[in-house]
Scaffold this active site. Structure first.
Site, PDB file in Angstrom:
ATOM      1  N   TYR A 147       0.896  -1.327  -0.007  1.00 21.91           N
ATOM      2  CA  TYR A 147      -0.118  -0.082   0.090  1.00 21.91           C
ATOM      3  C   TYR A 147       0.710   1.293   0.032  1.00 21.91           C
ATOM      4  O   TYR A 147       0.493   2.389  -0.165  1.00 21.91           O
ATOM      5  CB  TYR A 147      -0.694   0.096   1.248  1.00 21.91           C
ATOM      6  N   LYS A 205       5.113 -15.134   3.569  1.00 24.16           N
ATOM      7  CA  LYS A 205       5.346 -15.928   2.246  1.00 24.16           C
ATOM      8  C   LYS A 205       6.900 -15.807   2.289  1.00 24.16           C
ATOM      9  O   LYS A 205       7.160 -15.650   1.389  1.00 24.16           O
ATOM     10  CB  LYS A 205       4.806 -15.336   0.935  1.00 24.16           C
ATOM     11  N   ASP A 237      -0.643 -18.884   2.257  1.00 23.96           N
ATOM     12  CA  ASP A 237      -1.461 -19.726   1.368  1.00 23.96           C
ATOM     13  C   ASP A 237      -2.129 -20.909   2.215  1.00 23.96           C
ATOM     14  O   ASP A 237      -3.089 -21.191   2.102  1.00 23.96           O
ATOM     15  CB  ASP A 237      -0.745 -20.367   0.029  1.00 23.96           C
ATOM     16  N   ASP A 261      -4.992  -7.654   4.349  1.00 24.25           N
ATOM     17  CA  ASP A 261      -6.271  -7.038   3.697  1.00 24.25           C
ATOM     18  C   ASP A 261      -7.214  -8.291   3.454  1.00 24.25           C
ATOM     19  O   ASP A 261      -8.319  -8.535   3.856  1.00 24.25           O
ATOM     20  CB  ASP A 261      -6.225  -6.382   2.595  1.00 24.25           C
ATOM     21  N   ASP A 265     -10.807 -10.363   5.434  1.00 19.90           N
ATOM     22  CA  ASP A 265     -12.188 -10.589   4.802  1.00 19.90           C
ATOM     23  C   ASP A 265     -12.426 -12.078   4.829  1.00 19.90           C
ATOM     24  O   ASP A 265     -13.646 -12.624   4.814  1.00 19.90           O
ATOM     25  CB  ASP A 265     -12.155 -10.155   3.536  1.00 19.90           C
TER      26      ASP A 265
END
Ligand code: IPM
Ligand code: MN
Length: 377
Positions: A147, A205, A237, A261, A265
């Site tokens: 971001y 990751k 993942d 982010d 969700d």
């Protein structure tokens, strides 16, 4: 200190934002009928729809008022087809502008399933997990990563050929969000639902990305200050599948901006959907709290959306203010609101469409007010 007045700027924003903020203000006002501390609300207009009609994202003086507030309660921003000249969504200044401008580096997303809340699976509403299985908090870094405005496009002869987003991971940014996560693990009364262990899971990751290897390194350094907290690492993942298969394993989770982010969700499904998901954007000096469902243009103006996420955001705001100002009155207000919300959900009589019910946004607010006044929600 008890009995002081706090300035709360309300940023209703776009779409369904004003409807949920109205309910938020309603329950906060009812809460103060018997409370000790006072909240003084200042609504500030802004967002994409405001931009569309006025040409600026904020009403005059609005941004300065938000910056000076003791806390900000944000509804939602964004409206289809309305963007800024630089390509960002209109309303960007209210969310990302405040996150960067006020250095709100911690995006705190509690994920808890309340009794009486259902999961929407396809077209059915079911109880998949039980409240005993879901009680975690995800700490998402909020001021760097993908971001960071270190991006751009290469256009030659009028056609865009390449777009680049650089991901910035710094020691300072990593250290402070990771430390917050460990402090929360220490403070939370219970550990993971599965085994009661106080645990912080680092989600990254690191098998591929240098920034994530660095984030892990900083995580391990900070972890040494917290020998009482169990640690583990999970690739993002794999984490995505464990999160939905074994939510009870998780207590506190910390991760970088973009990964956070996405997984927050995903985690909202465990708590009954986005209608229940709230977040705090918190720095060392400022805090902005929001339901994270977005402006939901399809439902705007229909008095149909679920305001519980806004009540959660209000509770997070009260807890944060109470902590910051050592205000016991405010802390007990937060607990009273929490109880009223829980009772209302348990009653099963305040289900909006996303829970398979027909309750309207304002009905839900009325029921919570009723519960606050000692009645049956
Ligand atoms: C969130 C939202 C924001 C984000 C948007 C509105 C910029 O999705 O708070 O999770 O991407 O961070
Ligand atoms: Mn998001």
């Amino acid at each position: 200190m008890s009995g002081r007045t706090y300035d709360v700027v309300l940023l209703p924003g776009d779409g369904t934002g004003p409807e949920v903020i109205r309910e938020g203000q309603k329950v906060l006002e009812a809460l103060q009928e018997d409370g000790v501390s006072r909240l003084r609300f200042t609504p500030v207009a802004g967002g994409a729809q405001y931009y569309q009609s006025h040409g600026t994202e904020w009403e005059p003086g609005g941004e300065a008022r938000a910056r000076q507030a003791d806390a900000i309660l944000l509804g939602a921003v964004g409206w289809p087809g309305v963007s800024l000249p630089d390509g960002n969504i209109a309303g960007h200044g209210l969310v990302l502008g405040m996150r960067f401008g006020l250095d709100l580096y911690a995006n705190i997303r509690p994920c808890r399933l309340y009794p009486g809340v259902l999961h929407r699976i396809g077209s059915e509403f079911k109880q998949v997990w039980s409240p005993q299985d879901v009680d975690m908090v995800i700490f998402r870094e909020n001021t760097e990563g993908l971001y960071t405005p270190a991006h751009g496009t290469l256009s030659r002869g009028g056609s865009t050929e390449v777009a680049i987003d650089n991901r910035i991971i710094t020691r300072k940014g990593s250290e402070r969000i990771i430390r917050r996560a460990f402090e929360a693990a220490r403070r939370r009364p219970r550990g993971a639902p599965e085994d009661g262990v106080k645990r912080v899971t680092c989600v990254d990751k690191a098998n591929v990305l240098a920034g994530c290897r660095f984030f892990r390194e900083v995580f391990s350094e900070v972890a040494r200050e917290f020998p009482d907290i169990e640690t583990e690492f999970s690739y993002v993942d794999a984490f995505a599948q464990w999160l939905v298969r074994q939510p009870a394993h998780y207590n506190v989770v910390v991760t970088t901006n973009m990964m956070g982010d996405i997984v927050t969700d995903l985690a909202s499904v465990l708590q009954g959907g986005m209608g229940f998901a709230a977040g705090g954007n918190v720095g060392d000096h400022h805090g902005m709290f929001e339901p994270v469902h977005g402006s939901a243009p399809k439902y705007a103006g229909k008095n149909q959306v679920n305001p519980f996420a806004t009540f959660q955001a209000a509770i997070l705001m009260l807890e944060w203010l109470a902590e910051r100002h050592h205000d016991e009155g405010l802390r007990s207000d937060a607990q009273r609101l929490e109880r009223a919300v829980t009772e209302t959900l348990q009653s099963g009589r305040a289900r909006t469409y996303d829970q398979g019910g027909t309750a309207r946004t304002s009905d839900v607010g009325d029921r919570v007010v009723e519960a606050l006044r000692g009645g049956t929600p």
